[in-house]
Design a protein around this motif. Structure first.
Motif, PDB file in Angstrom:
ATOM      1  N   THR A 301       4.788 -11.402   8.083  1.00 19.43           N
ATOM      2  CA  THR A 301       4.650 -10.993   6.684  1.00 19.43           C
ATOM      3  C   THR A 301       3.944 -12.077   5.874  1.00 19.43           C
ATOM      4  N   VAL A 304       0.287 -12.062   6.613  1.00 14.45           N
ATOM      5  CA  VAL A 304      -0.438 -10.994   5.917  1.00 14.45           C
ATOM      6  C   VAL A 304      -0.797 -11.428   4.508  1.00 14.45           C
ATOM      7  N   GLN A 307      -3.654 -13.898   4.496  1.00 20.83           N
ATOM      8  CA  GLN A 307      -4.971 -13.311   4.731  1.00 20.83           C
ATOM      9  C   GLN A 307      -5.638 -12.858   3.438  1.00 20.83           C
ATOM     10  N   SER A 396      -0.915   2.264  -4.325  1.00 25.51           N
ATOM     11  CA  SER A 396      -0.409   1.513  -3.167  1.00 25.51           C
ATOM     12  C   SER A 396       1.006   1.950  -2.822  1.00 25.51           C
ATOM     13  N   THR A 400       2.343   3.691   0.556  1.00 20.83           N
ATOM     14  CA  THR A 400       3.380   2.914   1.251  1.00 20.83           C
ATOM     15  C   THR A 400       4.622   3.747   1.518  1.00 20.83           C
ATOM     16  N   ILE A 436       5.498  -5.200   6.178  1.00 23.39           N
ATOM     17  CA  ILE A 436       4.178  -5.622   6.635  1.00 23.39           C
ATOM     18  C   ILE A 436       3.126  -4.564   6.315  1.00 23.39           C
ATOM     19  N   LEU A 437       3.454  -3.302   6.639  1.00 21.65           N
ATOM     20  CA  LEU A 437       2.517  -2.209   6.368  1.00 21.65           C
ATOM     21  C   LEU A 437       2.280  -2.037   4.876  1.00 21.65           C
ATOM     22  N   LEU A 440      -0.071  -4.734   3.642  1.00 20.21           N
ATOM     23  CA  LEU A 440      -1.442  -4.458   4.091  1.00 20.21           C
ATOM     24  C   LEU A 440      -2.098  -3.391   3.214  1.00 20.21           C
ATOM     25  N   SER A 444      -5.075  -4.407   0.600  1.00 17.40           N
ATOM     26  CA  SER A 444      -6.357  -3.767   0.953  1.00 17.40           C
ATOM     27  C   SER A 444      -6.906  -2.996  -0.227  1.00 17.40           C
TER      28      SER A 444
END
Length: 453
Positions: A301, A304, A307, A396, A400, A436-437, A440, A444
C-alpha cells in the motif's frame, strides 16, 4: 426437578451454602439434587475449593456425573485434579460416551489411557470407538446411548423395552429399527409407538424412508441436515448402513456454536485466539501470522502511494482523501465477504445461484458508489471550494466501491472451490486488497485529471 428463576436463585444458593457450612449432608442432597443439572453446575462453579470437597463426599460419582458433564472442558480438567481416581472412573462410567470422549480428547494420552483402563470395559470401548473417528465428523460427536429395536417386535414389547433401557438412553423420541445384521431399516417416533395398538408389529408402523448420516460426514453438514429436517436426532451409520450411534440436537447446537466461533475467528483474522481464557502469549502467537502478513501488504500500500508521489507533491490536498478511499473500500469489501460466507454456510448461494448473487453484490456496490459520490459532490466543493476535486474523489469512490464488492464476493467463492473454509478470506485480508485497488483507482484518476485542478 426444580429450575431456578431469578426470584429464587439467590435464595437457593444461600440455602445450599448454609447447609454446606453446617455440614448437613441430607439437607444439601435434598436441595441440590432437585435442581436442573444446569443450575447444579452454576452453583457448583461458584463454590470455594473446601466447599467443593464436601460436594464430592455428599454426592455419589453417578450423581456428580450430571454436574461434571455440564462444565466446560477447561473447568472439567481443573475439577478432575481434585477427584480421587476411583471416583473419576465411576463418574465417567455414568456419563454419556460422547461427553467422555470430548474430555479425553483434550487431555494427555497417558492420562486418558489410565482413565479408560479404569472404566468398565463396555463403556470404555464405546469411548474408544468415538475417539477413533477424525475430529469434527459425525462419528466423533455421536453418542452410543440410543435404543434400537426389531421390525418383528410388537408395540407392547417395545414399550416394555423403553421402560428398561430408556433411563440410560440420551433420547427416546426416535427408535431405530435394525435387522439381524444391525443394518438400519426403519425409524419410528415415540408418538407413533404410543398410539399404535399394543399387538401391532413395528414393521407395520415404522417408516422405511430413513434419513441418516455417514460416520465420516463433516459435523457442519450433519448440523445442516438436522436443521433442514427439524430432527431431534439423526442416526449415524457405516458405509454398509450398520447403525452405530446417533447425533442429537444438543450436539448440533454445540457444533453450530463452534463453527460460528471458527468463522468469526477466520473473518477477523484471530482464529484460535477468540478464547478469553487464553493467555496473552498464546493469543499473540496465534494472531501474529496474520498481522505480519498484513504488515507486508501494508508495505505494498505504501509503495502504491509512493508511485504517485509527484501527483501528491503537486496537489497535496489529494492526501486528505486517502483515508476516506481506503476505509470505504475496506468496509464495503468486508460487508460483501460477510454476505457470501454466510450464503455459502447456509446453502443459500446454491439456491440463489452464484452469478445472480455476484450480480446483486455488484449492483449494491454501484448504488453505494452513486450515493457516496453524490454526497461528496455536495460536501467537497462546500468545504474545499473545488468542483473538480469533488468529481475526482466522487468518481474514484464510485469505481472503488463497485470493485470492492466484487472482490469481497468472489474471493470466498474461489476459496470454497479449493475445498477450503471460505471464512479464511478474512476481513483484514479483503480490506488490505481493496485498499490497494482503491488507491490505484484514486491516484490514476487524479493523475489523469490533475491539469484541471
Amino acid at each position: 426437578m426444580v429450575r431456578l428463576n431469578e426470584q429464587t436463585r439467590e435464595e437457593y444458593v444461600n440455602h445450599i451454602l448454609q447447609v454446606l457450612k453446617e455440614n448437613d449432608k441430607e439437607q444439601f442432597r435434598e436441595a441440590f439434587l432437585e435442581l436442573h443439572p444446569t443450575d447444579q453446575m452454576d452453583i457448583f462453579s461458584n463454590l470455594e475449593k473446601d466447599q467443593r470437597q464436601l460436594v464430592y463426599v455428599y454426592l455419589s460419582a453417578a450423581e456428580f456425573a450430571e454436574v461434571f458433564q455440564e462444565l466446560e472442558i477447561e473447568d472439567q480438567k481443573r475439577i478432575a485434579l481434585e477427584l480421587e481416581d476411583d471416583f473419576i472412573a465411576e463418574m465417567f462410567n455414568n456419563m454419556y460416551a460422547d461427553d467422555v470422549a470430548d474430555y479425553l480428547a483434550e487431555i494427555k494420552d497417558a492420562k486418558a489411557k489410565a482413565i479408560l483402563s479404569a472404566m468398565d470395559k463396555e463403556d470404555a470401548d464405546d469411548v474408544k470407538e468415538l475417539l477413533s473417528y477424525p475430529p469434527e465428523t459425525a462419528g466423533a460427536i455421536m453418542t452410543k446411548e440410543y435404543i434400537s429395536i426389531r421390525a418383528t417386535q410388537t408395540a407392547a414389547e417395545v414399550v416394555q423395552l423403553l421402560r428398561e433401557q430408556g433411563p440410560d438412553a440420551e433420547t427416546v423420541y426416535y427408535l431405530y429399527v435394525v435387522d439381524e445384521k444391525d443394518k438400519l431399516v426403519g425409524v419410528i417416533s415415540l408418538r407413533d409407538l404410543i398410539i399404535a395398538p399394543t399387538n401391532e408389529k413395528i414393521e407395520n408402523i415404522m417408516s422405511s424412508r430413513v434419513v441418516s448420516v455417514e460416520a465420516h460426514m463433516d459435523q457442519e453438514e450433519v448440523a445442516k441436515l438436522i436443521k433442514k429436517y427439524d430432527f431431534l436426532a439423526a442416526p449415524v451409520v457405516t458405509s454398509t448402513s450398520e447403525l452405530i450411534g446417533i447425533v442429537t440436537v444438543d450436539d448440533v447446537m454445540d457444533v453450530l456454536e463452534e463453527e460460528a466461533t471458527e468463522d468469526l475467528g477466520e473473518i477477523s483474522a484471530v482464529r484460535g485466539a477468540t478464547d478469553v481464557n487464553a493467555t496473552a502469549f498464546t493469543s499473540a502467537r496465534k494472531r501474529s501470522p496474520w498481522i505480519i502478513l498484513l504488515m507486508f501488504f501494508g508495505l505494498i500500500t505504501a509503495g502504491v502511494i509512493g508511485q504517485f508521489e509527484e501527483t501528491l507533491e503537486e496537489i497535496v490536498l489529494l492526501a486528505v482523501f486517502i483515508p476516506l478511499i481506503m476505509d470505504s473500500a475496506g468496509n464495503t469489501g468486508t460487508q460483501s465477504l460477510a454476505v457470501m460466507v454466510r450464503a455459502l454456510a447456509t446453502g443459500a448461494l446454491e439456491k440463489k445461484g452464484l452469478w445472480s448473487t455476484i450480480k446483486r453484490e455488484f449492483g449494491t456496490g454501484l448504488m453505494l458508489g452513486l450515493i457516496c459520490a453524490a454526497v461528496l459532490m455536495v460536501l467537497v466543493p462546500f468545504i474545499y471550494g473545488s468542483y473538480m476535486l469533488a468529481f475526482i474523489v466522487g468518481i474514484s469512490l464510485f469505481f472503488t466501491l463497485s470493485v470492492s464488492t466484487i472482490i469481497g464476493a468472489v474471493v470466498p467463492v474461489i476459496i470454497n472451490k479449493l475445498k477450503l473454509d471460505p471464512a479464511i478470506a478474512s476481513g483484514p485480508f479483503i480490506t488490505t486488497v481493496n485498499d490497494i485497488l482503491g488507491l490505484l483507482i484514486y491516484f490514476s484518476i487524479a493523475t489523469s485529471l490533475i491539469n484541471y485542478l
